[in-house]
Scaffold this motif. Structure first.
Motif, mmCIF file in Angstrom:
data_model
loop_
_atom_site.group_PDB
_atom_site.id
_atom_site.type_symbol
_atom_site.label_atom_id
_atom_site.label_comp_id
_atom_site.label_asym_id
_atom_site.label_seq_id
_atom_site.Cartn_x
_atom_site.Cartn_y
_atom_site.Cartn_z
ATOM 1 N N ARG A 122 42.942 32.602 63.652
ATOM 2 C CA ARG A 122 43.123 33.793 62.838
ATOM 3 C C ARG A 122 44.147 33.589 61.725
ATOM 4 N NH1 ARG A 122 45.056 38.307 64.679
ATOM 5 N NH2 ARG A 122 43.621 39.746 63.692
ATOM 6 N N ASP A 123 44.735 32.393 61.640
ATOM 7 C CA ASP A 123 45.790 32.160 60.659
ATOM 8 C C ASP A 123 45.260 32.009 59.237
ATOM 9 O OD1 ASP A 123 47.606 32.289 62.684
ATOM 10 O OD2 ASP A 123 47.841 30.128 62.900
ATOM 11 N N SER A 124 43.992 31.731 59.094
ATOM 12 C CA SER A 124 43.380 31.573 57.772
ATOM 13 C C SER A 124 42.396 32.712 57.556
ATOM 14 C CB SER A 124 42.664 30.220 57.678
ATOM 15 O OG SER A 124 41.827 30.177 56.538
ATOM 16 N N PHE A 125 42.620 33.507 56.512
ATOM 17 C CA PHE A 125 41.715 34.633 56.276
ATOM 18 C C PHE A 125 40.277 34.185 56.020
ATOM 19 C CE2 PHE A 125 39.464 37.689 53.634
ATOM 20 C CZ PHE A 125 39.534 38.816 54.448
ATOM 21 N N PRO A 126 40.031 33.114 55.247
ATOM 22 C CA PRO A 126 38.645 32.675 55.075
ATOM 23 C C PRO A 126 37.955 32.359 56.410
ATOM 24 C CG PRO A 126 40.014 31.664 53.411
ATOM 25 C CD PRO A 126 40.953 32.351 54.366
ATOM 26 N N ASP A 127 38.677 31.729 57.341
ATOM 27 C CA ASP A 127 38.088 31.443 58.649
ATOM 28 C C ASP A 127 37.819 32.732 59.419
ATOM 29 O OD1 ASP A 127 38.245 28.776 58.059
ATOM 30 O OD2 ASP A 127 40.053 28.411 59.237
ATOM 31 N N LEU A 128 38.759 33.652 59.360
ATOM 32 C CA LEU A 128 38.601 34.933 60.041
ATOM 33 C C LEU A 128 37.421 35.711 59.472
ATOM 34 C CD1 LEU A 128 39.585 37.223 61.893
ATOM 35 C CD2 LEU A 128 41.237 37.841 60.124
ATOM 36 N N PHE A 129 37.322 35.763 58.159
ATOM 37 C CA PHE A 129 36.224 36.486 57.520
ATOM 38 C C PHE A 129 34.880 35.864 57.880
ATOM 39 C CE2 PHE A 129 33.373 37.698 54.116
ATOM 40 C CZ PHE A 129 33.678 39.046 53.923
ATOM 41 N N THR A 130 34.833 34.537 57.897
ATOM 42 C CA THR A 130 33.588 33.834 58.240
ATOM 43 C C THR A 130 33.179 34.112 59.675
ATOM 44 O OG1 THR A 130 34.071 32.072 56.661
ATOM 45 C CG2 THR A 130 32.499 31.567 58.400
ATOM 46 N N LYS A 131 34.146 34.165 60.582
ATOM 47 C CA LYS A 131 33.848 34.428 61.986
ATOM 48 C C LYS A 131 33.358 35.855 62.187
ATOM 49 C CE LYS A 131 35.066 31.909 64.869
ATOM 50 N NZ LYS A 131 34.447 30.756 65.568
ATOM 51 N N ALA A 132 33.920 36.795 61.433
ATOM 52 C CA ALA A 132 33.643 38.210 61.666
ATOM 53 C C ALA A 132 32.402 38.729 60.950
ATOM 54 C CB ALA A 132 34.852 39.041 61.237
ATOM 55 N N THR A 133 31.995 38.089 59.861
ATOM 56 C CA THR A 133 31.021 38.692 58.948
ATOM 57 C C THR A 133 29.672 37.996 59.008
ATOM 58 O OG1 THR A 133 32.884 39.181 57.477
ATOM 59 C CG2 THR A 133 30.681 39.433 56.562
ATOM 60 N N ARG A 134 28.616 38.791 59.121
ATOM 61 C CA ARG A 134 27.270 38.217 59.117
ATOM 62 C C ARG A 134 26.913 37.752 57.704
ATOM 63 N NH1 ARG A 134 23.131 42.784 61.019
ATOM 64 N NH2 ARG A 134 21.639 41.236 60.269
ATOM 65 N N GLN A 135 26.234 36.624 57.630
ATOM 66 C CA GLN A 135 26.015 35.975 56.344
ATOM 67 C C GLN A 135 24.759 36.441 55.620
ATOM 68 O OE1 GLN A 135 26.559 31.725 56.536
ATOM 69 N NE2 GLN A 135 28.428 31.901 57.748
ATOM 70 N N ASP A 136 24.074 37.433 56.180
ATOM 71 C CA ASP A 136 22.926 38.010 55.465
ATOM 72 C C ASP A 136 23.243 39.412 54.955
ATOM 73 O OD1 ASP A 136 23.068 39.241 57.930
ATOM 74 O OD2 ASP A 136 20.917 39.099 58.363
ATOM 75 N N GLY A 137 24.536 39.769 54.960
ATOM 76 C CA GLY A 137 24.933 41.093 54.519
ATOM 77 C C GLY A 137 25.511 41.096 53.113
ATOM 78 N N PRO A 138 25.636 42.270 52.492
ATOM 79 C CA PRO A 138 26.104 42.348 51.105
ATOM 80 C C PRO A 138 27.583 42.020 50.924
ATOM 81 C CG PRO A 138 25.809 44.550 52.029
ATOM 82 C CD PRO A 138 25.246 43.595 53.023
ATOM 83 N N ILE A 139 28.423 42.308 51.923
ATOM 84 C CA ILE A 139 29.844 42.002 51.776
ATOM 85 C C ILE A 139 30.062 40.491 51.785
ATOM 86 C CG2 ILE A 139 32.124 42.210 52.858
ATOM 87 C CD1 ILE A 139 31.216 44.715 51.419
#
Length: 323
Positions: free
Chosen positions: A224-241
């Motif tokens: 969780r120390d890197s926001f890009p890693d956290l965002f990638t883990k949390a967010t589905r990659q077929d969504g608009p965000i």
């Protein structure tokens, strides 16, 4: 006249083939423009979104934490891997009940966040089938400094996500009032410490809590120390965000262009274009450019002639083997 027209058509056809072949041969600067993929994740269910966005327990608990509860609710339903995974593999069919969804909150919200209890209470209100109560007083948390860069109110990223997501409003009306900073704050300050959402049977939830919770959800760790890693883990990659976030990343840091090439971001994949110094070419300026600027020389029975004057490239040979 028909023969003359046929002859001219033949010559024009040859010239067109040669022009296409030349443009594909010794013009290596930059990448070809490709259209970005369109998000395919489903839009939020309006009744579900409106209910949780206006649930009094969540409103009280989120006050002072972020500005737009509705943006966070819509992100979770529309864009989170958590909602997609739980809905499709854990709380399905007969297990689609409030107890199962409350059990699954472990994999979405930090259990020490005020949002955890408040969300459980709102789930009960939605179903009308379990306890109800009041949330504890919210605790205001500071935005984490994760070393990748501050994502506070002065950061470019929240505003960029809002701007880039607007192009998908016709497909996702819920993006009309999206607040990027609220989504980022939720992920940085309130998201679960669990490393992933396991396909763990709801019926064995007590066993999970006893044997696996500490291992999968430790409050310490580096993921969780890197926001890009956290965002990638949390967010589905077929969504608009996710699509908006990818367009906001600075693809020129670090500079992918080699040999002193200059990088500029673009809207076309892969998100940047290299402008090479004299003497270099290729998508990343990784190749030495052509020394002889004549793109082809003919190899035929009549001796060398410039291919551009009518010889089909099948009988020609590049003068620049490095292109």
């Amino acid at each position: 006249m028909g023969v003359m027209r046929g002859k001219y058509s033949f010559v024009l056809g040859l010239l067109l083939l040669i022009a296409l072949d030349i443009s594909d041969g010794c013009s290596p600067h930059g990448a070809r423009r490709r259209k970005r993929s369109t998000p395919t994740a489903p839009e939020v269910a309006s009744k579900l979104s409106e209910f949780f966005g206006s649930c009094s327990n969540l409103i009280r608990s989120s006050r002072g934490a972020f500005d737009s509860l509705q943006s966070v609710v819509d992100y979770v339903i529309r864009d989170s891997n958590w909602y997609n995974n739980i809905k499709s593999t854990v709380c399905t069919d007969s297990r689609d009940n409030p107890s199962c969804w409350i059990y699954a909150l472990n994999f979405l919200i930090d259990d020490e966040s005020d949002l955890y209890k408040a969300t459980a209470q709102c789930i009960c209100k939605w179903s009308g089938d379990c306890f109800d109560g009041s949330s504890s007083n919210p605790v205001k948390r500071e935005v984490r400094n994760d070393g990748y860069g501050s994502y506070g109110s002065k950061s470019r990223l929240p505003r960029c996500i809002e701007t880039k997501s607007r192009k998908y409003v016709s497909q996702y009306p819920s993006l009309r009032k999206v607040d990027g900073q609220s989504i980022i704050t939720f992920l940085e300050d309130h998201y679960t410490f669990c490393r992933y959402t396991p396909e763990f049977p709801y019926e064995q939830r007590n066993l999970f809590q006893l044997l696996y919770s500490e291992r999968l959800c430790p409050r310490s760790g580096s993921w969780r120390d890197s926001f890009p890693d956290l965002f990638t883990k949390a967010t589905r990659q077929d969504g608009p965000i996710w699509a908006a976030y990818q367009q906001c990343l600075d693809k020129c840091t670090p500079n992918p262009c080699q040999n002193g090439g200059k990088c500029k971001t673009t809207d076309a994949d892969p998100g940047y274009k290299c402008f090479c110094r004299n003497g270099y070419g290729g998508k990343l300026c990784e190749k030495r450019d052509c020394v002889d600027k004549s793109p082809y020389m003919c190899q035929n029975l009549y001796g060398p002639q410039d291919c551009r004057y009518g010889f089909v490239s099948l009988y020609c040979k590049r003068t620049c083997r490095t292109c």
